[in-house]
Enzyme design. Sequence first.
Site, short mmCIF file in Angstrom:
data_model
loop_
_atom_site.label_atom_id
_atom_site.label_comp_id
_atom_site.label_asym_id
_atom_site.label_seq_id
_atom_site.Cartn_x
_atom_site.Cartn_y
_atom_site.Cartn_z
CG ASN A 7 -8.85 -0.03 -4.64
OD1 ASN A 7 -8.86 1.00 -3.95
ND2 ASN A 7 -7.82 -0.85 -4.66
CE LYS A 14 -5.04 0.36 -9.02
NZ LYS A 14 -4.14 0.05 -7.94
NE ARG A 91 -7.66 -1.90 -0.48
CZ ARG A 91 -6.44 -1.44 -0.70
NH1 ARG A 91 -6.15 -0.87 -1.84
NH2 ARG A 91 -5.51 -1.58 0.22
CG HIS A 180 -1.60 -5.11 2.82
ND1 HIS A 180 -0.27 -4.88 3.10
CD2 HIS A 180 -1.89 -4.38 1.71
CE1 HIS A 180 0.23 -4.04 2.21
NE2 HIS A 180 -0.73 -3.72 1.37
NE ARG A 241 2.98 3.19 1.50
CZ ARG A 241 2.01 2.30 1.47
NH1 ARG A 241 1.68 1.63 2.55
NH2 ARG A 241 1.35 2.06 0.36
CD GLU A 386 -5.37 -7.00 -1.59
OE1 GLU A 386 -4.66 -6.95 -2.62
OE2 GLU A 386 -5.30 -6.17 -0.68
#
Length: 407
Positions: A7, A14, A91, A180, A241, A386
Amino acid sequence: MQVLVINCGSSSVKYNLIETDGRIDVCKGMVERIGAVTAIIKHQPENGKPVKDTKTITNHVEALQEIMGFLLSPDNKLVDSPADIKAVGHRVVHGGEMFKDSVLIDEDVMDAIEQAIDLAPLHNPPNLKGIQAAIKQFPDIPHVAVFDTAFHHSLPAKAFLYGIPNRFYRRYKIRKYGFHGTSHYYVSRQYYKMIDKPVEDTKVISCHLGNGASIAAIEGGKSVDTSMGFTPLSGLVMGTRSGDIDPSILFYLVEKEELPLSNVHALVNRHSGLLGLSGYAADMRDLITEAQNGDRRCQQAIDVFCYKIKQFIGSYIATMNGCDAIIMTAGIGENAALVREKSLEHLDFLGVKLDKERNNNVNPGEITRISTDDSKVEVLIIPTNEELVIAIDAAKIAQAAGQSPWI
Ligand code: ADP
């Protein structure tokens, strides 16, 4: 099968090394601050001590070399030879309208991800950089892209179209995409494993509450609506956000504060949400501590956060004309009892009854029912994973492909 899940952010990589047959997270870690004077490197083997290091890492290729160096080191005994890794799962945040499922990455897929940069200028470029670096590092194994948007492909037009002239959808593909997706997919599948009812008859609301946060309405196993939209900015209030706001506020602020557009972008993406409301922190743990110490703004930030969650839950019960289960997941959903309680209070009219005792006594990492026995809607904490979804998809697609298109 051993699969490396990657990712990539603009200055970070990651990773998780996952053994998909046993579903074991063999090792995970990250390289942060790539390109800065010193990068921070962390590794956490499943059966070993965490390792932290700092050194200069100038790009994503070097970051991957560093990760592989750790995994292959005879001291760590995590991977015997690079050939033991049979697939790399990436990802990718935005798959645009093109990708309904995970795909084997070839030149055409790279081009399509590049085309979607327009839609996700913050996320897709580093994802693409990561893919390019990983293909350079492992040209002879299949690479698979798993998209955050793919699960929401089933949204009907009435849910994904915005009330703006239709030509902008046709011309620029401006619509709700949702994000997501891998997390909403994973937790809903975990729920289906627990019940006897056919999946086609189920109605589930999945609440992914982390630094980024979104809610999805999942009917018959398919996403039918979700709170994030064209970008991951809309919907719930998040760490930094804003979530949904009246768009006129932006025009008003540009005029009043004489803000350039780039500042408006930063304002709603990086300086708003829990951080902006509290003026103190984006992290829920810090806010809860300060609210308990009497800080009114921190308390208000938590209140606004929870109120929005409740509103989306209510609206998705209406969208689906019912709900069997509400799932709470990710850092806040799995760990913040206070947030769960505040978001789910006063929903008894809609059949949601929280058991406070259960809610306050949850073992981290375990699937837990926190509704009362007589609650019409079951409320569950289901820890998300995930990376496992990405690894399993990558393993399946790599097996079917047989070999890498890059050799
Ligand atoms: P992301 O993956 O989006 O970066 P996470 O899913 O790790 O985020 O969630 C991070 C959020 O979870 C932070 O706001 C953090 O404060 C919150 N969180 C983690 N543990 C707890 C806890 N024990 N109590 C309250 N909030 C928590």
